[in-house]
Design an enzyme around this catalytic site. Sequence first.
Site, PDB file in Angstrom:
ATOM      1  N   ARG A 129       0.569  -1.342  -0.168  1.00  0.00           N
ATOM      2  CA  ARG A 129      -0.077  -0.032   0.037  1.00  0.00           C
ATOM      3  C   ARG A 129       0.880   1.775   0.137  1.00  0.00           C
ATOM      4  NH1 ARG A 129      -3.592  -2.847   3.526  1.00  0.00           N
ATOM      5  NH2 ARG A 129      -5.123  -4.364   2.415  1.00  0.00           N
ATOM      6  N   LYS A 150       4.052  11.808 -10.745  1.00  0.00           N
ATOM      7  CA  LYS A 150       2.513  11.207 -11.832  1.00  0.00           C
ATOM      8  C   LYS A 150       3.856   9.072 -11.502  1.00  0.00           C
ATOM      9  CE  LYS A 150       0.029  14.129 -14.536  1.00  0.00           C
ATOM     10  NZ  LYS A 150      -0.360  14.123 -16.138  1.00  0.00           N
ATOM     11  N   GLU A 192      11.188  17.592 -24.243  1.00  0.00           N
ATOM     12  CA  GLU A 192       9.806  18.014 -23.269  1.00  0.00           C
ATOM     13  C   GLU A 192      11.173  19.100 -22.439  1.00  0.00           C
ATOM     14  OE1 GLU A 192       7.546  16.386 -22.280  1.00  0.00           O
ATOM     15  OE2 GLU A 192       7.610  14.358 -22.424  1.00  0.00           O
ATOM     16  N   LYS A 234       8.410  22.995 -14.770  1.00  0.00           N
ATOM     17  CA  LYS A 234       7.535  21.635 -13.814  1.00  0.00           C
ATOM     18  C   LYS A 234       7.506  22.389 -12.444  1.00  0.00           C
ATOM     19  CE  LYS A 234       6.048  17.492 -14.292  1.00  0.00           C
ATOM     20  NZ  LYS A 234       6.995  16.013 -14.483  1.00  0.00           N
ATOM     21  N   GLU A 244      -3.391  17.378 -10.753  1.00  0.00           N
ATOM     22  CA  GLU A 244      -4.136  17.503 -12.146  1.00  0.00           C
ATOM     23  C   GLU A 244      -5.656  18.211 -12.185  1.00  0.00           C
ATOM     24  OE1 GLU A 244      -1.886  16.298 -15.386  1.00  0.00           O
ATOM     25  OE2 GLU A 244      -4.122  16.204 -17.025  1.00  0.00           O
ATOM     26  N   ARG A 248      -2.016  21.689 -14.313  1.00  0.00           N
ATOM     27  CA  ARG A 248      -1.148  20.590 -14.202  1.00  0.00           C
ATOM     28  C   ARG A 248      -1.768  20.075 -15.675  1.00  0.00           C
ATOM     29  NH1 ARG A 248       1.921  16.171 -10.254  1.00  0.00           N
ATOM     30  NH2 ARG A 248       3.156  15.516 -12.523  1.00  0.00           N
ATOM     31  N   ASN A 252       0.383  18.659 -20.267  1.00  0.00           N
ATOM     32  CA  ASN A 252       0.050  17.566 -21.406  1.00  0.00           C
ATOM     33  C   ASN A 252       0.106  18.085 -22.764  1.00  0.00           C
ATOM     34  OD1 ASN A 252       0.371  15.581 -19.696  1.00  0.00           O
ATOM     35  ND2 ASN A 252      -1.791  16.473 -19.192  1.00  0.00           N
ATOM     36  N   HIS A 255       1.143  16.055 -25.721  1.00  0.00           N
ATOM     37  CA  HIS A 255       0.562  14.785 -25.181  1.00  0.00           C
ATOM     38  C   HIS A 255      -0.541  14.327 -26.238  1.00  0.00           C
ATOM     39  CE1 HIS A 255       4.049  15.689 -23.425  1.00  0.00           C
ATOM     40  NE2 HIS A 255       4.491  14.328 -22.487  1.00  0.00           N
ATOM     41  N   HIS A 259       0.522  10.379 -27.247  1.00  0.00           N
ATOM     42  CA  HIS A 259       0.021   8.459 -26.705  1.00  0.00           C
ATOM     43  C   HIS A 259      -0.427   7.843 -27.557  1.00  0.00           C
ATOM     44  CE1 HIS A 259       0.168  10.664 -22.507  1.00  0.00           C
ATOM     45  NE2 HIS A 259       0.948  10.323 -22.664  1.00  0.00           N
ATOM     46  N   HIS A 273       9.327   8.414 -27.022  1.00  0.00           N
ATOM     47  CA  HIS A 273       8.260   9.333 -25.654  1.00  0.00           C
ATOM     48  C   HIS A 273       8.425  10.612 -26.761  1.00  0.00           C
ATOM     49  CE1 HIS A 273       5.125  10.827 -23.365  1.00  0.00           C
ATOM     50  NE2 HIS A 273       6.736  12.309 -22.817  1.00  0.00           N
TER      51      HIS A 273
HETATM   52  N1  LIG Z   1       5.288  10.704 -14.692  1.00  0.00           N
HETATM   53  C1  LIG Z   1       6.117  11.439 -15.416  1.00  0.00           C
HETATM   54  O1  LIG Z   1       5.458  12.279 -15.110  1.00  0.00           O
HETATM   55  C2  LIG Z   1       6.475  11.699 -16.811  1.00  0.00           C
HETATM   56  C3  LIG Z   1       6.763  12.582 -17.575  1.00  0.00           C
HETATM   57  C4  LIG Z   1       7.295  12.651 -19.003  1.00  0.00           C
HETATM   58  C5  LIG Z   1       7.616  11.252 -20.112  1.00  0.00           C
HETATM   59  N2  LIG Z   1       7.200  10.118 -19.100  1.00  0.00           N
HETATM   60  C6  LIG Z   1       7.755   9.022 -19.636  1.00  0.00           C
HETATM   61  O2  LIG Z   1       8.625   8.608 -19.816  1.00  0.00           O
HETATM   62  C7  LIG Z   1       9.589   7.907 -20.481  1.00  0.00           C
HETATM   63  C8  LIG Z   1      10.141   7.806 -21.442  1.00  0.00           C
HETATM   64  O3  LIG Z   1      11.387   8.403 -20.787  1.00  0.00           O
HETATM   65  P1  LIG Z   1      13.074   8.278 -21.580  1.00  0.00           P
HETATM   66  O4  LIG Z   1      13.168   8.470 -22.739  1.00  0.00           O
HETATM   67  O5  LIG Z   1      13.832   8.615 -20.751  1.00  0.00           O
HETATM   68  O6  LIG Z   1      13.022   6.366 -21.880  1.00  0.00           O
HETATM   69  P2  LIG Z   1      13.349   5.456 -21.015  1.00  0.00           P
HETATM   70  O7  LIG Z   1      13.803   5.042 -19.698  1.00  0.00           O
HETATM   71  O8  LIG Z   1      13.676   4.213 -21.912  1.00  0.00           O
HETATM   72  O9  LIG Z   1      15.487   6.279 -21.529  1.00  0.00           O
HETATM   73  C9  LIG Z   1      15.515   5.371 -22.921  1.00  0.00           C
HETATM   74  C10 LIG Z   1      16.873   4.688 -23.280  1.00  0.00           C
HETATM   75  O10 LIG Z   1      17.952   5.204 -22.572  1.00  0.00           O
HETATM   76  C11 LIG Z   1      19.105   3.722 -22.476  1.00  0.00           C
HETATM   77  N3  LIG Z   1      19.413   5.253 -21.126  1.00  0.00           N
HETATM   78  C12 LIG Z   1      19.176   5.890 -19.713  1.00  0.00           C
HETATM   79  N4  LIG Z   1      19.369   5.909 -19.252  1.00  0.00           N
HETATM   80  C13 LIG Z   1      20.989   5.674 -19.655  1.00  0.00           C
HETATM   81  C14 LIG Z   1      22.587   6.276 -19.650  1.00  0.00           C
HETATM   82  N5  LIG Z   1      23.268   7.497 -18.526  1.00  0.00           N
HETATM   83  N6  LIG Z   1      23.259   6.132 -20.442  1.00  0.00           N
HETATM   84  C15 LIG Z   1      23.114   5.090 -21.934  1.00  0.00           C
HETATM   85  N7  LIG Z   1      21.777   5.103 -22.253  1.00  0.00           N
HETATM   86  C16 LIG Z   1      21.015   5.196 -21.174  1.00  0.00           C
HETATM   87  C17 LIG Z   1      17.398   3.739 -21.558  1.00  0.00           C
HETATM   88  O11 LIG Z   1      17.872   2.437 -21.549  1.00  0.00           O
HETATM   89  C18 LIG Z   1      16.749   3.650 -23.019  1.00  0.00           C
HETATM   90  O12 LIG Z   1      16.625   2.502 -23.504  1.00  0.00           O
HETATM   91  C19 LIG Z   1       7.807   7.543 -21.128  1.00  0.00           C
HETATM   92  O13 LIG Z   1       7.290   5.792 -20.821  1.00  0.00           O
HETATM   93  C20 LIG Z   1       7.042   8.750 -20.929  1.00  0.00           C
HETATM   94  O14 LIG Z   1       5.225   8.422 -20.594  1.00  0.00           O
HETATM   95  C21 LIG Z   1       6.610  10.013 -17.467  1.00  0.00           C
HETATM   96 ZN   LIG Z   2       6.135  13.718 -21.323  1.00  0.00          ZN
END
Ligand SMILES: NC(=O)c1ccc[n+]([C@@H]2O[C@H](COP(=O)([O-])OP(=O)(O)OC[C@H]3O[C@@H](n4cnc5c(N)ncnc54)[C@H](O)[C@@H]3O)[C@@H](O)[C@H]2O)c1
Ligand SMILES: [Zn+2]
Length: 372
Positions: A129, A150, A192, A234, A244, A248, A252, A255, A259, A273
């Site tokens: 939980r 989030k 972003e 942010k 949100e 907030r 998006n 987005h 999505h 993404h």
């Molecule tokens: N929660 C939120 O508010 C929020 C906001 C924006 C995006 N997101 C989410 O974030 C995700 C995308 O994140 P991302 O772009 O970081 O993707 P990711 O976590 O898949 O990382 C991208 C790639 O880089 C590699 N990698 C990571 N760090 C590395 C490093 N230091 N050196 C070499 N390789 C490395 C990873 O293994 C992966 O292959 C999506 O799922 C999206 O929905 C969430």
């Molecule tokens: Zn995003």
Amino acid sequence: MEQTHTFKRLGVDLGVRSYPIWIGEGVLQSLPSLLAQQGIGADRCLFIITDEHVAPLYLESLTNSLQAAGYPVSHAIVKPGEQAKSLTVFEGIVTQALEAGLDRKSVFVALGGGVVGDLCGYVAAAYMRGVDFVQVPTTLLAHDSSVGGKVAVNHPLGKNIIGAFHQPKLVAYDTSLLQTLPPREISAGYAEVVKHGLIWDESFVAWLEKNVEQLTRLDSHVLPEALYRAIGVKIAVVSQDERENGIRAILNLGHTFAHAIESLAGYSGGINHGEAVSIGMVAAARLAEKLQLANHVSERTSNLLKRFNLPTVLPNGLDADEMIKVMRRDKKGEGGKLVFVLPREVGRVEVVKDVPEAQVREVLEQMTGGEQ
Ligand SMILES: NC(=O)c1ccc[n+]([C@@H]2O[C@H](COP(=O)([O-])OP(=O)(O)OC[C@H]3O[C@@H](n4cnc5c(N)ncnc54)[C@H](O)[C@@H]3O)[C@@H](O)[C@H]2O)c1
Ligand SMILES: [Zn+2]
């Protein structure tokens, strides 16, 4: 090493859920003392979640420094990429955490990009939980995902459909870890960053335009400023509206389109993404112009994104009808209405409800098949 004074600190002010974000080269070496400052002492078990790309680079040194400070540490390594944000992977991690003997006082540590951060945060939100977790972002994009609480995994019918609001206790953003990022992931991260400018601060957009080349090289003279300013936007938004209910939603921008692109182009690596957000922000700007809510925003938006080597047209094979169907299911939508965050000018956006389908379709059709 007690060098925390050389790092930049930003604070997310959310009452009892407030937490610091430490940014700088070498922050990770100070993680034990940063944890202790947050009341997480070595009597707490740590469970690191990371992926197969990040583990060989940083898992051992992080584990060693935490163990040297007396923390019991175990870990789980997931496959890289969006597919790790699934209920199957979630369940596998819960199994490993139980087998490792984690209790309610244990702390999950997300060592990775947004995928690992969202997944780990959701595990932490649900495990017994809800237990504490810490974000150690390793991508540029994770300047966004690691802040704001989030957390989610995907459902085959939609992105981030199964999730929660669960704030981390601490974000430790060591910029030296970004040096190993592949160029494509650097670009994705800037999508972003650009978003944070477009929704809030025209002068930040102008600064990005001036510094694209150095930023793309991760030049340490400009990179920290880009991160502080983007994270600053942010924080300003999230601290006004944690869950949100209102403002907030502007985070998006792009987005709703993104999505749908991600859902349809598959989570399997065709498009990531940040790239989907890039296309989505251009689509939003074009839609705003079509609805006569804005002038001359789409050209400036797409020019900047292109300079960061980001895509600005839809991938081949995406069908406008299918996209509209997915967008009607978007979490922002109420009763299947099409809801978008649209620019009014560079630096200012608004949420527009019940956008007519015909205009959305026109924008999508104009952005298909490589037309710029
Ligand atoms: N929660 C939120 O508010 C929020 C906001 C924006 C995006 N997101 C989410 O974030 C995700 C995308 O994140 P991302 O772009 O970081 O993707 P990711 O976590 O898949 O990382 C991208 C790639 O880089 C590699 N990698 C990571 N760090 C590395 C490093 N230091 N050196 C070499 N390789 C490395 C990873 O293994 C992966 O292959 C999506 O799922 C999206 O929905 C969430
Ligand atoms: Zn995003």
